[in-house]
Design an enzyme around this catalytic site. Structure first.
Site, short mmCIF file in Angstrom:
data_model
loop_
_atom_site.label_atom_id
_atom_site.label_comp_id
_atom_site.label_asym_id
_atom_site.label_seq_id
_atom_site.Cartn_x
_atom_site.Cartn_y
_atom_site.Cartn_z
N LEU A 151 3.03 2.97 -1.01
CA LEU A 151 4.19 2.11 -0.75
C LEU A 151 3.87 0.67 -1.12
CD1 LEU A 151 7.02 1.72 0.76
CD2 LEU A 151 5.63 1.21 2.78
N CYS A 152 4.84 0.00 -1.76
CA CYS A 152 4.73 -1.45 -1.99
C CYS A 152 6.12 -2.06 -1.81
CB CYS A 152 4.11 -1.75 -3.36
SG CYS A 152 5.15 -1.34 -4.78
N HIS A 153 6.39 -3.17 -2.50
CA HIS A 153 7.68 -3.84 -2.35
C HIS A 153 8.82 -3.08 -3.03
CE1 HIS A 153 10.13 -7.83 -2.81
NE2 HIS A 153 10.63 -7.04 -1.89
N ILE A 168 9.42 -0.69 -0.03
CA ILE A 168 9.95 -1.06 1.29
C ILE A 168 11.36 -1.61 1.17
CG2 ILE A 168 9.03 -3.41 1.40
CD1 ILE A 168 8.27 -2.56 4.42
#
Length: 113
Positions: free
Chosen positions: A70-72, A99
């Site tokens: 998971l990242c931005h 996210i």
């Protein structure tokens, strides 16, 4: 090939890989981003390691354990997922949309930035 899993589909992916161990969501965002917006572990273990320090901290991850990155928005996490896969991690997915999509699809209380 690395699975692309939208946040709204993550629970189904987690269920599909549970037979391989406790699933992990690996959040690869920077500490300042984590302070702005974070998820809560729910049916998975949450590990936070910034993308830039994954290589020296690789031993903290189990190659047999299912890992969803998971990242931005999903670009950095895709790079980390590919890095893990190339190093023998068997069950790896990228949380497509990151996210930002998590806020839109799963929990609108999570700030978007």
């Amino acid at each position: 090939m690395i699975a692309q899993v939208r946040p709204s589909q993550l629970a189904a992916w987690l269920d599909s890989v549970r037979g391989h161990g406790t699933p992990v969501v690996l959040d690869v965002r920077e500490p300042s981003e984590l302070r702005t917006a974070s998820i809560q572990a729910d049916g998975f273990e949450l590990i936070t390691i910034p993308m830039g320090v994954i290589p020296p901290r690789l031993s903290e991850l189990d190659p047999e354990q299912p890992i969803a990155c998971l990242c931005h928005h999903g670009a950095r996490s895709m790079q980390v997922a590919a890095f893990l896969k190339a190093r023998g991690f068997k069950h790896v997915a990228n949380i497509a949309g990151g996210i930002n999509a998590w806020s839109a699809e799963v929990d609108p209380r999570i700030p978007r930035y």
